[in-house]
Design an enzyme around this catalytic site. Structure first.
Site, PDB file in Angstrom:
ATOM      1  CB  SER A 269     -47.234  42.712  46.676  1.00  0.00           C
ATOM      2  OG  SER A 269     -46.195  41.862  47.097  1.00  0.00           O
TER       3      SER A 269
ATOM      4  CE1 TYR B 109     -43.277  44.621  43.343  1.00  0.00           C
ATOM      5  CE2 TYR B 109     -43.569  43.514  45.453  1.00  0.00           C
ATOM      6  CZ  TYR B 109     -43.914  43.672  44.127  1.00  0.00           C
ATOM      7  OH  TYR B 109     -44.908  42.883  43.575  1.00  0.00           O
TER       8      TYR B 109
HETATM    9  P1  NDP Z   1     -45.201  40.687  34.665  1.00  0.00           P
HETATM   10  O1  NDP Z   1     -43.767  41.087  34.578  1.00  0.00           O
HETATM   11  O2  NDP Z   1     -45.668  39.516  33.890  1.00  0.00           O
HETATM   12  O3  NDP Z   1     -46.140  41.907  34.345  1.00  0.00           O
HETATM   13  C1  NDP Z   1     -45.805  43.219  34.598  1.00  0.00           C
HETATM   14  C2  NDP Z   1     -46.607  44.050  33.643  1.00  0.00           C
HETATM   15  O4  NDP Z   1     -46.408  45.427  33.925  1.00  0.00           O
HETATM   16  C3  NDP Z   1     -46.201  43.807  32.206  1.00  0.00           C
HETATM   17  O5  NDP Z   1     -47.371  43.576  31.464  1.00  0.00           O
HETATM   18  C4  NDP Z   1     -45.529  45.103  31.795  1.00  0.00           C
HETATM   19  O6  NDP Z   1     -45.839  45.394  30.446  1.00  0.00           O
HETATM   20  C5  NDP Z   1     -46.200  46.115  32.715  1.00  0.00           C
HETATM   21  N1  NDP Z   1     -45.370  47.287  32.988  1.00  0.00           N
HETATM   22  C6  NDP Z   1     -44.235  47.355  33.721  1.00  0.00           C
HETATM   23  N2  NDP Z   1     -43.762  48.615  33.702  1.00  0.00           N
HETATM   24  C7  NDP Z   1     -44.611  49.352  32.947  1.00  0.00           C
HETATM   25  C8  NDP Z   1     -44.647  50.710  32.542  1.00  0.00           C
HETATM   26  N3  NDP Z   1     -43.724  51.599  32.931  1.00  0.00           N
HETATM   27  N4  NDP Z   1     -45.671  51.114  31.761  1.00  0.00           N
HETATM   28  C9  NDP Z   1     -46.628  50.233  31.363  1.00  0.00           C
HETATM   29  N5  NDP Z   1     -46.638  48.937  31.696  1.00  0.00           N
HETATM   30  C10 NDP Z   1     -45.633  48.504  32.482  1.00  0.00           C
HETATM   31  O7  NDP Z   1     -45.452  40.457  36.227  1.00  0.00           O
HETATM   32  P2  NDP Z   1     -46.722  40.070  37.097  1.00  0.00           P
HETATM   33  O8  NDP Z   1     -47.867  39.676  36.258  1.00  0.00           O
HETATM   34  O9  NDP Z   1     -46.213  39.164  38.127  1.00  0.00           O
HETATM   35  O10 NDP Z   1     -47.036  41.474  37.816  1.00  0.00           O
HETATM   36  C11 NDP Z   1     -48.257  42.161  37.707  1.00  0.00           C
HETATM   37  C12 NDP Z   1     -48.516  42.883  39.009  1.00  0.00           C
HETATM   38  O11 NDP Z   1     -48.679  41.931  40.054  1.00  0.00           O
HETATM   39  C13 NDP Z   1     -47.397  43.823  39.454  1.00  0.00           C
HETATM   40  O12 NDP Z   1     -47.934  44.981  40.021  1.00  0.00           O
HETATM   41  C14 NDP Z   1     -46.677  42.998  40.516  1.00  0.00           C
HETATM   42  O13 NDP Z   1     -46.012  43.805  41.438  1.00  0.00           O
HETATM   43  C15 NDP Z   1     -47.853  42.281  41.138  1.00  0.00           C
HETATM   44  N6  NDP Z   1     -47.510  41.101  41.916  1.00  0.00           N
HETATM   45  C16 NDP Z   1     -46.975  39.983  41.331  1.00  0.00           C
HETATM   46  C17 NDP Z   1     -46.713  38.879  42.108  1.00  0.00           C
HETATM   47  C18 NDP Z   1     -46.172  37.617  41.553  1.00  0.00           C
HETATM   48  O14 NDP Z   1     -45.878  36.697  42.321  1.00  0.00           O
HETATM   49  N7  NDP Z   1     -46.019  37.469  40.250  1.00  0.00           N
HETATM   50  C19 NDP Z   1     -46.933  38.864  43.554  1.00  0.00           C
HETATM   51  C20 NDP Z   1     -47.501  40.089  44.046  1.00  0.00           C
HETATM   52  C21 NDP Z   1     -47.767  41.148  43.247  1.00  0.00           C
HETATM   53  P3  NDP Z   1     -44.681  45.860  29.374  1.00  0.00           P
HETATM   54  O15 NDP Z   1     -43.593  44.872  29.489  1.00  0.00           O
HETATM   55  O16 NDP Z   1     -45.367  45.880  28.052  1.00  0.00           O
HETATM   56  O17 NDP Z   1     -44.316  47.236  29.802  1.00  0.00           O
END
Ligand code: NDP
Length: 256
Positions: free
Chosen positions: A144, A157
């Protein structure tokens, strides 16, 4: 082009059912990989698999809670059982709770560290024997801007995402001899469910991000298809231990 060809490769994308993970999964699928979409939400998993299938890819849904070691091991076992191997792991699942540091409970700290950092360690260990057996592999960890910067509302985070970068370097050193490349991607501000929540909580965030980002826009999940293909293909075989910002220039913008 052979350099970017993923035909015959099998990828696991944690959190591949939406947001950045699905953007990466689409890229891998279009480059020829079979994809295991791994997440907790069965409906979202099924929808993502249907979307990848429409692109012509082989895809399966795997239910996983990445905070459970047993569940991560079962995710890898099921992928190998159904798709035959595992060449690529994208540690993308992540979460956030925004508060000032003094307001977090220890349980919240642990929940964020376990979801964002420990899970990547556990999943990487679970795929390692499969990659070794296959003669190599690619691991991509999602960091991130909080891997680089701090912010008042994001202590656990930021700790988890800083840890992702250092873990990436250490594993890259250890597993280079097994022809496993380990790299991190550091997204800027991307329009997903996670940040829609942030925009609702933080007044003016949308405009601040646009103003600070040289590209002049928020990122979208499809901005991650290309970096996923690059880091998971032979094109990056001599690249390991790096952390690549995909941020429209956000992290290199100095004072105006
Ligand atoms: P989303 O909320 O769209 O995606 C998060 C994903 O993580 C979901 O698919 C969710 O699936 C999965 N997830 C969360 N907890 C669990 C768990 N315990 N077990 C399995 N799956 C899990 O967010 P983003 O696409 O934005 O985030 C994806 C990554 O990118 C993360 O690591 C985030 O920190 C990182 N990121 C995002 C940024 C942004 O601006 N969007 C910036 C920097 C980093 P489900 O709901 O099915 O569990």
């Amino acid at each position: 082009m052979r350099l970017f060809d993923l035909s015959g490769k099998v990828a696991i994308v944690t959190g591949g059912n939406g947001g950045i993970g699905l953007g990466m999964a689409r890229g891998l699928a279009e480059a020829g990989a079979a994809v295991a979409v791994a997440g907790r939400d069965a409906a979202k998993n099924a929808e993502a698999v249907a979307e990848l299938a429409r692109l012509g890819a082989r895809a399966i849904a795997v239910a996983v809670d990445v905070t459970s070691e047993d569940s991560c091991k079962a995710m890898v076992a099921r992928t190998v059982q159904e798709l035959g191997r595992c060449d690529i792991l994208i540690n993308n699942a992540g979460t956030n709770i925004r508060k000032r540091p003094e307001e977090y409970t220890l349980a919240e700290w642990r929940f964020i560290l376990e979801t964002n950092l420990t899970s990547a360690f556990v999943c990487s260990l679970a795929v390692y024997p499969e990659m070794k057996k296959a003669g190599g592999g690619k691991i991509v960890n999602i960091g991130s801007m909080m891997s680089i910067f701090g912010a008042s509302f994001t202590t656990p985070y930021a700790a988890s995402k800083g840890g992702i970068v250092q873990m990436t370097k250490a594993m890259a050193c250890a597993w280079a001899q097994d022809n496993i490349q380990v790299n991190a991607v550091l997204p800027g501000w991307i329009d997903t469910a996670l940040t829609r929540q942030a925009r609702a909580q933080i007044p003016g965030l949308h405009e601040k991000v646009v103003a600070r980002t040289p590209a002049g826009r928020w990122g979208v999940p499809d901005d991650f298809a290309g970096i996923a293909v690059f880091l998971c293909s032979p094109a990056s075989d001599f690249l390991t231990g790096t952390a690549i910002p995909v941020d429209g220039g956000y992290s290199v913008q100095g004072a105006a």
